[in-house]
Design a protein around this motif. Structure first.
Motif, PDB file in Angstrom:
ATOM      1  N   PHE A  47      15.525  38.159  60.936  1.00 16.40           N
ATOM      2  CA  PHE A  47      16.934  38.844  61.151  1.00 16.40           C
ATOM      3  C   PHE A  47      17.681  37.974  60.350  1.00 16.40           C
ATOM      4  CE2 PHE A  47      20.749  39.773  62.914  1.00 16.40           C
ATOM      5  CZ  PHE A  47      20.798  41.134  62.983  1.00 16.40           C
ATOM      6  N   PHE A  48      18.145  36.500  60.444  1.00 15.61           N
ATOM      7  CA  PHE A  48      19.050  35.896  60.201  1.00 15.61           C
ATOM      8  C   PHE A  48      18.926  35.598  58.318  1.00 15.61           C
ATOM      9  CE2 PHE A  48      21.080  31.689  59.182  1.00 15.61           C
ATOM     10  CZ  PHE A  48      22.169  32.200  59.501  1.00 15.61           C
ATOM     11  N   ILE A  49      17.614  35.823  58.198  1.00 14.64           N
ATOM     12  CA  ILE A  49      18.091  35.848  56.555  1.00 14.64           C
ATOM     13  C   ILE A  49      18.173  37.032  55.989  1.00 14.64           C
ATOM     14  CG2 ILE A  49      15.815  35.411  54.573  1.00 14.64           C
ATOM     15  CD1 ILE A  49      13.636  33.872  56.209  1.00 14.64           C
ATOM     16  N   GLY A  50      18.027  38.166  56.686  1.00 15.37           N
ATOM     17  CA  GLY A  50      18.119  39.167  55.916  1.00 15.37           C
ATOM     18  C   GLY A  50      19.333  39.614  55.911  1.00 15.37           C
ATOM     19  N   LEU A  51      20.009  39.004  56.692  1.00 10.35           N
ATOM     20  CA  LEU A  51      21.535  38.716  57.192  1.00 10.35           C
ATOM     21  C   LEU A  51      22.078  38.026  55.584  1.00 10.35           C
ATOM     22  CD1 LEU A  51      22.481  39.058  60.770  1.00 10.35           C
ATOM     23  CD2 LEU A  51      23.310  40.407  58.957  1.00 10.35           C
ATOM     24  N   THR A  52      21.550  36.903  55.519  1.00 11.27           N
ATOM     25  CA  THR A  52      22.505  36.450  54.863  1.00 11.27           C
ATOM     26  C   THR A  52      22.332  36.724  53.286  1.00 11.27           C
ATOM     27  OG1 THR A  52      21.668  34.039  56.107  1.00 11.27           O
ATOM     28  CG2 THR A  52      21.925  33.261  54.108  1.00 11.27           C
ATOM     29  N   VAL A  53      21.104  37.175  53.137  1.00 10.55           N
ATOM     30  CA  VAL A  53      20.129  37.643  51.466  1.00 10.55           C
ATOM     31  C   VAL A  53      21.798  38.787  51.189  1.00 10.55           C
ATOM     32  CG1 VAL A  53      18.665  39.208  50.120  1.00 10.55           C
ATOM     33  CG2 VAL A  53      18.727  36.915  51.066  1.00 10.55           C
ATOM     34  N   GLY A  54      21.757  39.821  52.487  1.00 16.22           N
ATOM     35  CA  GLY A  54      22.855  40.884  52.494  1.00 16.22           C
ATOM     36  C   GLY A  54      24.033  40.068  52.571  1.00 16.22           C
ATOM     37  N   PHE A  55      24.151  39.232  52.945  1.00 15.37           N
ATOM     38  CA  PHE A  55      25.789  38.550  52.391  1.00 15.37           C
ATOM     39  C   PHE A  55      26.202  37.958  50.689  1.00 15.37           C
ATOM     40  CE2 PHE A  55      28.282  35.255  52.603  1.00 15.37           C
ATOM     41  CZ  PHE A  55      29.727  35.249  52.611  1.00 15.37           C
ATOM     42  N   PHE A  56      25.246  37.806  50.504  1.00 15.25           N
ATOM     43  CA  PHE A  56      25.190  36.507  48.983  1.00 15.25           C
ATOM     44  C   PHE A  56      25.136  37.956  48.088  1.00 15.25           C
ATOM     45  CE2 PHE A  56      24.585  32.840  50.728  1.00 15.25           C
ATOM     46  CZ  PHE A  56      24.619  31.898  49.946  1.00 15.25           C
ATOM     47  N   HIS A  57      24.364  38.763  48.274  1.00 12.96           N
ATOM     48  CA  HIS A  57      23.994  40.081  47.566  1.00 12.96           C
ATOM     49  C   HIS A  57      26.121  41.469  47.835  1.00 12.96           C
ATOM     50  CE1 HIS A  57      20.411  40.337  46.879  1.00 12.96           C
ATOM     51  NE2 HIS A  57      20.528  40.814  45.911  1.00 12.96           N
ATOM     52  N   ILE A  58      27.591  40.619  48.700  1.00 13.95           N
ATOM     53  CA  ILE A  58      27.595  41.066  48.603  1.00 13.95           C
ATOM     54  C   ILE A  58      28.865  40.040  48.209  1.00 13.95           C
ATOM     55  CG2 ILE A  58      30.137  41.579  49.748  1.00 13.95           C
ATOM     56  CD1 ILE A  58      28.201  42.629  52.351  1.00 13.95           C
ATOM     57  N   LEU A  59      29.102  39.220  48.536  1.00 18.83           N
ATOM     58  CA  LEU A  59      29.944  38.125  47.960  1.00 18.83           C
ATOM     59  C   LEU A  59      29.581  37.535  46.225  1.00 18.83           C
ATOM     60  CD1 LEU A  59      31.936  35.401  48.310  1.00 18.83           C
ATOM     61  CD2 LEU A  59      29.274  34.265  48.741  1.00 18.83           C
ATOM     62  N   MET A  60      28.548  37.613  45.561  1.00 21.15           N
ATOM     63  CA  MET A  60      27.976  37.931  44.423  1.00 21.15           C
ATOM     64  C   MET A  60      28.900  38.215  43.412  1.00 21.15           C
ATOM     65  SD  MET A  60      26.505  34.480  44.337  1.00 21.15           S
ATOM     66  CE  MET A  60      25.752  34.261  42.742  1.00 21.15           C
ATOM     67  N   PRO A  61      28.560  39.720  43.820  1.00 20.41           N
ATOM     68  CA  PRO A  61      29.297  40.773  42.722  1.00 20.41           C
ATOM     69  C   PRO A  61      30.726  40.198  42.971  1.00 20.41           C
ATOM     70  CG  PRO A  61      27.663  42.062  43.938  1.00 20.41           C
ATOM     71  CD  PRO A  61      27.341  40.980  44.758  1.00 20.41           C
ATOM     72  N   ILE A  62      31.497  40.572  44.350  1.00 21.52           N
ATOM     73  CA  ILE A  62      33.061  39.860  44.289  1.00 21.52           C
ATOM     74  C   ILE A  62      32.892  39.309  43.439  1.00 21.52           C
ATOM     75  CG2 ILE A  62      34.771  39.187  46.023  1.00 21.52           C
ATOM     76  CD1 ILE A  62      32.979  41.322  48.107  1.00 21.52           C
ATOM     77  N   ALA A  63      32.284  38.191  42.909  1.00 22.41           N
ATOM     78  CA  ALA A  63      32.807  36.639  42.943  1.00 22.41           C
ATOM     79  C   ALA A  63      32.681  37.086  41.340  1.00 22.41           C
ATOM     80  CB  ALA A  63      31.836  35.545  42.859  1.00 22.41           C
ATOM     81  N   GLY A  64      31.521  37.672  40.431  1.00 22.64           N
ATOM     82  CA  GLY A  64      31.010  38.621  39.257  1.00 22.64           C
ATOM     83  C   GLY A  64      32.487  39.130  38.475  1.00 22.64           C
ATOM     84  N   MET A  65      32.753  40.111  39.942  1.00 21.08           N
ATOM     85  CA  MET A  65      34.232  40.934  39.507  1.00 21.08           C
ATOM     86  C   MET A  65      34.727  39.969  39.289  1.00 21.08           C
ATOM     87  SD  MET A  65      33.334  44.599  41.848  1.00 21.08           S
ATOM     88  CE  MET A  65      31.585  44.766  41.836  1.00 21.08           C
ATOM     89  N   ALA A  66      35.986  39.198  39.785  1.00 20.18           N
ATOM     90  CA  ALA A  66      36.649  38.353  39.890  1.00 20.18           C
ATOM     91  C   ALA A  66      36.708  37.631  38.747  1.00 20.18           C
ATOM     92  CB  ALA A  66      37.421  37.512  41.482  1.00 20.18           C
ATOM     93  N   ALA A  67      35.616  36.669  38.607  1.00 23.25           N
ATOM     94  CA  ALA A  67      35.550  35.888  36.798  1.00 23.25           C
ATOM     95  C   ALA A  67      35.633  36.738  35.570  1.00 23.25           C
ATOM     96  CB  ALA A  67      34.440  35.676  37.227  1.00 23.25           C
ATOM     97  N   GLY A  68      35.811  38.431  36.216  1.00 23.56           N
ATOM     98  CA  GLY A  68      35.830  39.101  34.479  1.00 23.56           C
ATOM     99  C   GLY A  68      35.227  39.502  33.211  1.00 23.56           C
ATOM    100  N   ARG A  69      35.365  40.228  33.230  1.00 23.06           N
ATOM    101  CA  ARG A  69      34.422  40.915  31.880  1.00 23.06           C
ATOM    102  C   ARG A  69      33.592  39.587  30.595  1.00 23.06           C
ATOM    103  NH1 ARG A  69      33.470  46.407  30.695  1.00 23.06           N
ATOM    104  NH2 ARG A  69      33.154  47.341  32.565  1.00 23.06           N
TER     105      ARG A  69
END
Length: 191
Positions: A47-69
């Motif tokens: 359960f915790f592993i799934g939550l962590t992977v889900g969180f990273f799949h939210i965090l990483m695209p946000i970081a990517g969008m912030a970094a810019g094209r």
């Protein structure tokens, strides 16, 4: 009235596209979850592993969008290399753990191992975030789709891997290590 219909159809089409993209990004979490599920994991850990992977799949695209094209091309390739090497490392460590017989894994999907696992399967989300370049309310919908899909697919992979582990015993870690190693090589050679 037809303007409302076209707007609704457009929003529905965009949501379907996001869900397909989220599913595609989450499939590596599912596949790698199959291998990691062959560790002897408790349901609470899964359960915790799934939550962590889900969180990273939210965090990483946000970081990517912030970094810019402007850095998308250069960093996207780096993210694939990093993810590939992380998966190969995790696969090798599972091989070593299986050969050591019963000493336990060198790096299990808990603590630092969980962070490495979550990072390795979400690096492609960073690259996608770079290339999407979308801002505003739709960013929330996008990253939530990515996170939920990755979380559910990780849980499915871990649960199926856990079932297989029960049937294969000690060989399950060798099989799991092979899966991780193969996906790492696939990432490296698909660049």
């Amino acid at each position: 009235m037809s303007g409302e219909g076209n707007g609704l159809e457009s929003a529905a089409g965009e949501l379907v596209t996001l869900l397909i993209m989220a599913f595609a990004l989450g499939m590596d979490a599912f596949s790698i979850g199959l291998g990691m599920g062959m560790f002897k994991l408790r349901m609470r850990q899964i359960f915790f592993i799934g939550l962590t992977v889900g969180f990273f799949h939210i965090l990483m695209p946000i970081a990517g969008m912030a970094a810019g094209r402007f850095i998308s091309g250069q960093f996207g390739v780096f993210a694939n290399y990093a993810g590939g090497f992380l998966l190969i490392f995790l696969g090798i460590q599972m091989f070593i753990s299986a050969l050591r017989e019963g000493d336990g894994p060198l790096l299990a999907p808990i603590g630092p191992g969980l962070l490495l696992f979550a990072l390795s399967v979400s690096l492609d989300s960073f690259s996608v975030g770079l290339s999407l370049g979308i801002y505003g309310a739709r960013t929330i919908v996008t990253v939530m789709c990515f996170g939920v899909a990755a979380m559910i697919l990780t849980w499915l992979g871990l649960l199926i891997g856990r079932k297989v582990q029960g049937y294969l015993g000690v060989y399950s870690e060798l099989l799991g290590g092979s899966v991780l190693f193969a996906f790492g090589l696939k990432l490296l050679f698909s660049i």
